[in-house]
Write a protein that holds these residues in place. Structure first.
Motif, mmCIF file in Angstrom:
data_model
loop_
_atom_site.group_PDB
_atom_site.id
_atom_site.type_symbol
_atom_site.label_atom_id
_atom_site.label_comp_id
_atom_site.label_asym_id
_atom_site.label_seq_id
_atom_site.Cartn_x
_atom_site.Cartn_y
_atom_site.Cartn_z
ATOM 1 N N MET A 182 0.856 -1.190 0.000
ATOM 2 C CA MET A 182 0.000 0.000 0.000
ATOM 3 C C MET A 182 0.880 1.223 0.000
ATOM 4 S SD MET A 182 -2.871 1.254 2.715
ATOM 5 C CE MET A 182 -1.648 1.601 3.998
ATOM 6 N N ALA A 183 0.702 2.083 -0.982
ATOM 7 C CA ALA A 183 1.516 3.284 -1.072
ATOM 8 C C ALA A 183 1.045 4.318 -0.058
ATOM 9 C CB ALA A 183 1.423 3.869 -2.479
ATOM 10 N N VAL A 184 1.958 5.130 0.388
ATOM 11 C CA VAL A 184 1.598 6.254 1.248
ATOM 12 C C VAL A 184 1.172 7.380 0.334
ATOM 13 C CG1 VAL A 184 2.379 7.851 2.997
ATOM 14 C CG2 VAL A 184 3.314 5.552 2.920
ATOM 15 N N CYS A 185 -0.125 7.653 0.283
ATOM 16 C CA CYS A 185 -0.605 8.618 -0.687
ATOM 17 C C CYS A 185 -1.852 9.301 -0.170
ATOM 18 C CB CYS A 185 -0.888 7.944 -2.031
ATOM 19 S SG CYS A 185 -2.097 6.611 -1.899
ATOM 20 N N VAL A 186 -2.313 10.286 -0.933
ATOM 21 C CA VAL A 186 -3.505 11.045 -0.596
ATOM 22 C C VAL A 186 -4.593 10.697 -1.587
ATOM 23 C CG1 VAL A 186 -4.457 13.359 -0.383
ATOM 24 C CG2 VAL A 186 -2.110 12.908 0.328
ATOM 25 N N HIS A 201 3.628 -0.465 6.201
ATOM 26 C CA HIS A 201 2.894 -1.448 5.406
ATOM 27 C C HIS A 201 3.467 -1.543 3.990
ATOM 28 C CE1 HIS A 201 -0.524 -3.890 4.118
ATOM 29 N NE2 HIS A 201 -0.560 -3.133 3.028
ATOM 30 N N GLU A 202 3.803 -0.404 3.422
ATOM 31 C CA GLU A 202 4.373 -0.430 2.079
ATOM 32 C C GLU A 202 5.693 -1.194 2.058
ATOM 33 O OE1 GLU A 202 6.256 2.524 -1.336
ATOM 34 O OE2 GLU A 202 4.786 3.323 0.082
ATOM 35 N N ILE A 203 6.526 -0.958 3.054
ATOM 36 C CA ILE A 203 7.819 -1.647 3.093
ATOM 37 C C ILE A 203 7.624 -3.158 3.204
ATOM 38 C CG2 ILE A 203 9.934 -1.982 4.435
ATOM 39 C CD1 ILE A 203 9.923 0.607 2.863
ATOM 40 N N SER A 204 6.747 -3.593 4.113
ATOM 41 C CA SER A 204 6.576 -5.030 4.340
ATOM 42 C C SER A 204 5.824 -5.729 3.206
ATOM 43 C CB SER A 204 5.848 -5.273 5.667
ATOM 44 O OG SER A 204 4.549 -4.708 5.639
ATOM 45 N N SER A 205 4.856 -5.053 2.610
ATOM 46 C CA SER A 205 4.030 -5.703 1.600
ATOM 47 C C SER A 205 4.608 -5.592 0.188
ATOM 48 C CB SER A 205 2.614 -5.116 1.613
ATOM 49 O OG SER A 205 2.630 -3.744 1.237
ATOM 50 N N LYS A 206 5.361 -4.547 -0.073
ATOM 51 C CA LYS A 206 5.897 -4.331 -1.417
ATOM 52 C C LYS A 206 7.398 -4.542 -1.493
ATOM 53 C CE LYS A 206 6.564 -0.784 -4.976
ATOM 54 N NZ LYS A 206 6.276 0.619 -5.377
ATOM 55 N N TRP A 207 8.133 -3.888 -0.594
ATOM 56 C CA TRP A 207 9.586 -3.882 -0.735
ATOM 57 C C TRP A 207 10.237 -5.168 -0.265
ATOM 58 C CZ3 TRP A 207 11.796 -0.670 -3.877
ATOM 59 C CH2 TRP A 207 11.122 0.494 -4.217
ATOM 60 N N PHE A 208 9.756 -5.780 0.805
ATOM 61 C CA PHE A 208 10.349 -7.046 1.234
ATOM 62 C C PHE A 208 10.183 -8.145 0.186
ATOM 63 C CE2 PHE A 208 10.357 -6.180 6.112
ATOM 64 C CZ PHE A 208 11.402 -5.298 5.928
ATOM 65 N N TYR A 220 2.126 12.314 1.813
ATOM 66 C CA TYR A 220 0.956 12.797 2.546
ATOM 67 C C TYR A 220 0.016 11.640 2.880
ATOM 68 C CZ TYR A 220 2.499 17.377 0.915
ATOM 69 O OH TYR A 220 3.243 18.508 0.654
ATOM 70 N N ALA A 221 -0.610 11.720 4.062
ATOM 71 C CA ALA A 221 -1.557 10.698 4.501
ATOM 72 C C ALA A 221 -2.466 11.308 5.558
ATOM 73 C CB ALA A 221 -0.818 9.491 5.071
ATOM 74 N N PRO A 222 -3.633 10.697 5.827
ATOM 75 C CA PRO A 222 -4.489 11.187 6.914
ATOM 76 C C PRO A 222 -3.719 11.234 8.232
ATOM 77 C CG PRO A 222 -5.668 9.612 5.562
ATOM 78 C CD PRO A 222 -4.234 9.570 5.102
ATOM 79 N N SER A 223 -4.021 12.214 9.053
ATOM 80 C CA SER A 223 -3.289 12.387 10.310
ATOM 81 C C SER A 223 -3.262 11.104 11.126
ATOM 82 C CB SER A 223 -3.928 13.505 11.138
ATOM 83 O OG SER A 223 -3.760 14.755 10.505
ATOM 84 N N GLY A 224 -2.077 10.778 11.614
ATOM 85 C CA GLY A 224 -1.897 9.599 12.450
ATOM 86 C C GLY A 224 -1.648 8.317 11.705
ATOM 87 N N THR A 225 -1.583 8.360 10.357
ATOM 88 C CA THR A 225 -1.443 7.111 9.585
ATOM 89 C C THR A 225 -0.198 7.046 8.721
ATOM 90 O OG1 THR A 225 -2.697 7.918 7.665
ATOM 91 C CG2 THR A 225 -3.964 6.957 9.483
ATOM 92 N N ALA A 226 0.550 8.114 8.626
ATOM 93 C CA ALA A 226 1.662 8.139 7.679
ATOM 94 C C ALA A 226 2.702 7.062 7.974
ATOM 95 C CB ALA A 226 2.318 9.521 7.669
ATOM 96 N N MET A 227 3.107 6.932 9.241
ATOM 97 C CA MET A 227 4.150 5.962 9.569
ATOM 98 C C MET A 227 3.664 4.533 9.383
ATOM 99 S SD MET A 227 7.261 5.467 10.275
ATOM 100 C CE MET A 227 7.822 7.098 10.786
ATOM 101 N N LEU A 256 14.499 2.275 -4.616
ATOM 102 C CA LEU A 256 14.116 3.075 -3.449
ATOM 103 C C LEU A 256 14.268 4.568 -3.723
ATOM 104 C CD1 LEU A 256 15.615 1.117 -0.412
ATOM 105 C CD2 LEU A 256 13.206 1.642 -0.795
ATOM 106 N N ASN A 257 15.370 4.936 -4.349
ATOM 107 C CA ASN A 257 15.592 6.351 -4.634
ATOM 108 C C ASN A 257 14.550 6.890 -5.607
ATOM 109 O OD1 ASN A 257 17.800 6.648 -2.959
ATOM 110 N ND2 ASN A 257 19.289 6.127 -4.540
#
Length: 230
Positions: A1-5, A178-185, A166-173, A156-157
């Protein structure tokens, strides 16, 4: 899941030249640290084990099904770990926050264990030939590590290209995690697995035939002698 708006939020924070940037975007893009992707790799060295007979190595390698005897075996696994951080700014008006993520990813192979069957004593011609063959596998692993490092760093770069996310408040991290574990790993695992092709290119019928003839036939003769005793 990408970190997006979501699209609706993106419309509210339009960045085209006509609309300009919102005050929140100015704050995010101009005042917090830019995105940094750090990637490092290292080799943990290797050890040699000369305690197991070739039949146990054959069972471990799974080559018995092909009618082959395993006289040497190189064992290791690709490993990776990540540390995530970054400055987060929030905007009460929009209900969103921005983060300039810091991604510190380390890649390496677990300590390499090289087996040489105990039918070949250290210092013998057969032992040296088998060890040299396994060291080719070791080098292939290290070459693959360097390749994986470059591929993953470039990807990565490209993904985290010095712009806040950007993400809804409290969800960015959590979204970043989630993106790292589901996509990058999975991506990294697949890149490590590509090294198997190079490993297979070392274990060719021609190489096995060569090893059976070296040392005046010592390798083949030693195995035949052990088989006759079983």
């Amino acid at each position: 899941m990408a970190v997006c708006v979501p699209a609706t939020a993106m419309a509210a924070m339009a960045t085209d030249s006509a609309a300009g940037r919102t005050p929140f975007q100015v704050r995010c893009e101009d005042t917090i640290a830019k995105t940094v992707s750090v990637l490092s790799s290292r080799s943990n060295g290797y050890t040699i084990n000369n305690q197991l007979p070739f039949n146990q190595l054959t069972a471990r390698s799974g080559s018995a099904a092909n009618g082959m005897a395993t006289l040497g075996l190189t064992v290791t696994n690709g490993q990776y770990a990540v540390k995530l951080g970054g400055t987060i700014l929030q905007d009460a008006t929009s209900g969103y926050e921005c983060i300039a993520p810091r991604v510190e990813l380390s890649l390496n192979y677990s300590p390499v264990l090289i087996y040489v069957s105990n039918e070949f004593a250290p210092g013998s011609c057969g032992y040296q030939v088998i060890l040299e063959h396994e060291q080719r596998h070791l080098q292939a692993y290290m070459d693959n590590l360097a390749r994986v490092e470059k591929v993953v760093r470039d990807a990565l770069n490209k993904r985290f290209d010095a712009r806040p996310l950007y993400a809804p408040s409290g969800t960015a991290m959590s979204a970043l995690e989630h993106e790292i574990s589901s996509k990058w790993f999975p991506f990294i695992r697949d890149e490590f697995d590509k090294g198997k092709d190079k490993q297979a290119q070392i274990d060719t019928p021609e190489e096995y035939a060569r090893m059976g003839k070296v040392c005046n036939g010592e390798v083949a003769a030693t195995i035949l002698k052990r088989l006759h005793k079983q």
